[in-house]
Write a protein that holds these residues in place. Structure first.
Motif, PDB file in Angstrom:
ATOM      1  N   THR A 162      -6.219  24.287 -30.258  1.00  0.00           N
ATOM      2  CA  THR A 162      -5.564  23.525 -29.207  1.00  0.00           C
ATOM      3  C   THR A 162      -4.245  24.211 -28.879  1.00  0.00           C
ATOM      4  OG1 THR A 162      -6.524  21.478 -30.073  1.00  0.00           O
ATOM      5  CG2 THR A 162      -4.624  21.244 -28.634  1.00  0.00           C
ATOM      6  N   CYS A 163      -3.979  24.400 -27.607  1.00  0.00           N
ATOM      7  CA  CYS A 163      -2.726  25.021 -27.180  1.00  0.00           C
ATOM      8  C   CYS A 163      -1.659  23.931 -27.069  1.00  0.00           C
ATOM      9  CB  CYS A 163      -2.903  25.727 -25.845  1.00  0.00           C
ATOM     10  SG  CYS A 163      -1.445  26.669 -25.376  1.00  0.00           S
ATOM     11  N   GLU A 186      -1.318  28.281 -30.199  1.00  0.00           N
ATOM     12  CA  GLU A 186      -2.664  27.795 -30.481  1.00  0.00           C
ATOM     13  C   GLU A 186      -2.760  27.379 -31.946  1.00  0.00           C
ATOM     14  OE1 GLU A 186      -5.818  30.384 -29.325  1.00  0.00           O
ATOM     15  OE2 GLU A 186      -5.527  29.929 -27.209  1.00  0.00           O
ATOM     16  N   ASN A 246      -5.218  25.286 -34.868  1.00  0.00           N
ATOM     17  CA  ASN A 246      -6.479  24.633 -35.204  1.00  0.00           C
ATOM     18  C   ASN A 246      -6.180  23.406 -36.067  1.00  0.00           C
ATOM     19  OD1 ASN A 246      -6.180  25.518 -37.890  1.00  0.00           O
ATOM     20  ND2 ASN A 246      -7.254  27.411 -37.476  1.00  0.00           N
ATOM     21  N   GLU A 249     -11.318  13.860 -30.933  1.00  0.00           N
ATOM     22  CA  GLU A 249     -11.399  15.146 -31.642  1.00  0.00           C
ATOM     23  C   GLU A 249     -11.913  14.951 -33.071  1.00  0.00           C
ATOM     24  OE1 GLU A 249      -8.739  19.177 -32.283  1.00  0.00           O
ATOM     25  OE2 GLU A 249      -7.695  17.307 -31.798  1.00  0.00           O
TER      26      GLU A 249
END
Length: 107
Positions: free
Chosen positions: A65-66, A2, A4, A40
């Motif tokens: 976001t993964c 994950e 950011n 985004e």
């Protein structure tokens, strides 16, 4: 993993500026995966502050976001982090390096 927006903005800075063709391909794929889409950018208000040249966004709207990296990409990221060990970097960048390194080691 994950990540950011700050993580994704720092990764290109962490990656080596040169390498083999294989490393270049890993780098290219990593950069493709971490790219911040126009949608985004709009959602979080990502922009460059013209007064100070800093990149800014609404961190309240920043949802991690993964991103799935291959084993080879994680190895490349780990090596990139290791090469930075003697560099002087801001603390928030070290936090990103540590996050990436820990994820790569635990693969």
């Amino acid at each position: 993993m994950e990540l950011n927006i700050k993580d994704r903005l720092y990764i290109p800075v962490i990656l080596p500026k040169e390498g083999t063709f294989r490393e270049f391909n890993h780098k290219k794929e990593i950069l493709r995966k971490i790219e911040i889409s126009d949608e985004e950018r709009k959602r979080v208000g990502l922009h460059e502050n013209e007064e100070n040249g800093r990149i800014e966004w609404d961190i309240e709207k920043d949802t991690p976001t993964c991103i799935d990296f291959s084993a080879d990409e994680l190895t490349y990221l780990k090596q990139a982090c290791e090469k930075l060990s003697d560099e002087k970097l801001p603390d928030d960048m070290w936090m990103v390096v540590e996050k990436i390194y820990d994820a790569a080691v635990s693969q």
